[in-house]
Structures are given as structure tokens and as C-alpha cells.
Write an enzyme that holds these catalytic residues in place. Sequence first.
Site, mmCIF file in Angstrom:
data_model
loop_
_atom_site.group_PDB
_atom_site.id
_atom_site.type_symbol
_atom_site.label_atom_id
_atom_site.label_comp_id
_atom_site.label_asym_id
_atom_site.label_seq_id
_atom_site.Cartn_x
_atom_site.Cartn_y
_atom_site.Cartn_z
ATOM 1 N N THR A 183 -18.805 106.992 46.312
ATOM 2 C CA THR A 183 -20.049 107.102 45.607
ATOM 3 C C THR A 183 -20.230 106.554 44.256
ATOM 4 O OG1 THR A 183 -20.149 109.178 46.694
ATOM 5 C CG2 THR A 183 -21.257 109.302 44.655
ATOM 6 N N THR A 219 -17.513 112.852 42.530
ATOM 7 C CA THR A 219 -17.141 111.959 43.515
ATOM 8 C C THR A 219 -15.991 112.577 44.330
ATOM 9 O OG1 THR A 219 -16.359 109.934 44.606
ATOM 10 C CG2 THR A 219 -15.912 110.258 42.094
#
Length: 342
Positions: free
Chosen positions: A207, A258
Site C-alpha cells: 500500500t 499499511t
Amino acid sequence: MKKLILLILAFTLLGCFKTSKNKFEKQSFGIVIHGGAGTILKKNMTKEKEKEYRQALSEAIRIGYDVLKNGGPSKAAVEKTINYMEDSPLFNAGKGGVLTSEGTIELDASFMDGKTLNAGAVSGVKKVKNPISAAIKVMEESPHVMLSGQGADIFSQIHNLEIVDQDYFFTERRINGLKRLQNVEKLKGVYKTQNDRSFLENQRYGTVGCVALDKSGNLAAGTSTGGMTNKKWNRIGDAPIIGAGTYANNLTCAISATGWGEFFIRAVVAHDISAIMEYKGLSIQEAAYEVIHNKVGALGGNGGIIGIDNNGNIAMEMNTSGMYRAHMNQEGKLDVKIYKDE
Ligand code: ASP
């Protein structure tokens, strides 16, 4: 003699004061990014790959830094920086996103403005090229905070965002990633509970996220992702959930997360860091440590966060072996890191 001693004492005290003042000097602006956390080990990394990541992180953060340096808003810095990372096939966001169990790509993103506490998010989009821009449009041009699936793609199209075929997002690396995980699943069976670690096997979190403080003192946070490989049933992670993957508040900080999204949702990570700062007066680093290790970690989850507070202090905390990350302060000093112990 007495006078001399007093003079030396005075100079020493002045010296201490100066150092501590420098240490806590307020930054007028600053920016931090991440490109995902996870099992990132030097022994598994080639020199070329490492160079590629460091270069992509440096290029991405400079885009946002320039916006801020020229007096631009943190919102534009976050959007432009994330757009760059979404367009790079290296990260699990936009092009290069991971595949669902059905071999499709479903993207999630969210954005929050620390001044107004306005926020926008999209989840499960399949067509809009830059989901972070769609999240910002939701915030600015709809009465809603989160749109999902086909509706979110239609909304993006209506608002003139670039629309692409699914083919655009695919990369060979992510196709292989799905095959590998589906083979693991064949051997170990489908995961059944929120704590089933077989789901996690071989997962890497790629991410992307960006947090920024601008010269007007406004904070902003954004996160964009393809989610987790082999995700099923239109699964949605923490990235598009305000308070879990993304949060910004001018009173405290801006955070982007993340990691294993299910745990980040349950620990309400991004908002919790802000709340601990607001209610307990902890620093951003102390609050981030508390949430990543004593909350996410204690539940059995893993991942990391980046954050910046309203004085420009930063945190880059993780309980994984690495997190792609970078920071630039107002002087333009660039710090790019991958491994935890760097
Ligand atoms: N947090 C993301 C999710 O669970 C994955 C990642 O960080 O790469 O969807």
C-alpha cells in the site's frame, strides 16, 4: 574566580537551552511517505530492486515536497505524491495492484483534511486510474464520505477522472503473486477466522500513503491500495476506512497505515494515535509505538504507519522487518529507508 565560574555556568546553561531548542524546533512544513510494510529482508532483495525502490520513493516525495515548499496545500502534496506511486508498478496501488481471488483488481483509497476534518474514500473501484483523486473528489464534490464499487467508478467518470481498462492495472509480478498464494491455499485450505495466519502467509503489504504539513499549518493524510492478494467477496481493508488506515486532524497529526488491514480496522489505528496524542498528551512517536506494538501487535496483526504532527515531528513505526518509507523536512533533507533497523 567566582565570577569566572558563574560565567562558565551561564554559558553552559545557554548551550543546553540552544541544543534543546534546536532539537524541538518547529518545522514550517514536512512530508512523509510509505510504500508498504511487511517481510522485507535484505537477503531477499537484489541491489537493483533496492535501488529501484529507493529511487521511486525519492522521486515521489520530491513531488510533494516541491508543492509544500512553494506554499501549496498539504492536500495537493498528498494527492500528487500518491498519484506518482499509483502510476508506478512497484507498489500495490493503482497500476501494480494485487489481484483478488477472481483475478480482478479492486482498489481502495481515502483522504482526510486535518483543518476541516472533511474526508473522502472509495473502495473496490476497478476503473478509475488514480483512486486517491477519486477519494478527494468524493470529499469535495459529493455529500458522502465513502463510495464503493461500480457507483464509485461512475462518480469518478462523471467528475472527469481518467478511466482505464482493468488490463492497465495488471503486472506479471502480481499475477504470479496470486498463483503462489492460491497454491498455499490448496495445501492449507481456505482461511476461516480473522486470526488464521495461513491467510497471511507470503503476504507483503505494498500500500502507499502520504502525510504532509503545509506552511499554513494544515495537515493532510492519504492512503491508496489494491488490498491483499487473493482477497475474496469484495473484501475491504483498512486503507479506505477513515480512522483505521487514514486520519488527519490539525490538533494532533496526520497518519497513513499499511499492514494486515483486518487488524488495523479492529485497532482503529490512525484515529487511535491521534486520540492518544490529544487526550494523553503523548508525542507522535510515543503514540505510534503504543498503537503498533501494544494494540495491533497484541492482537496478532502486523504492519506500520507513517505520521507527522502539527509541529512537523514525524513517526515511522512498524512491527514488521521493513517498510518502504521516506521523509523530507523543511530544509529538504531526504531520508529514504527500507529495513526496520536502518
Ligand atoms: N492495509 C492494506 C489492506 O489490508 C494492505 C497493505 O497495507 O498493503 O488492504
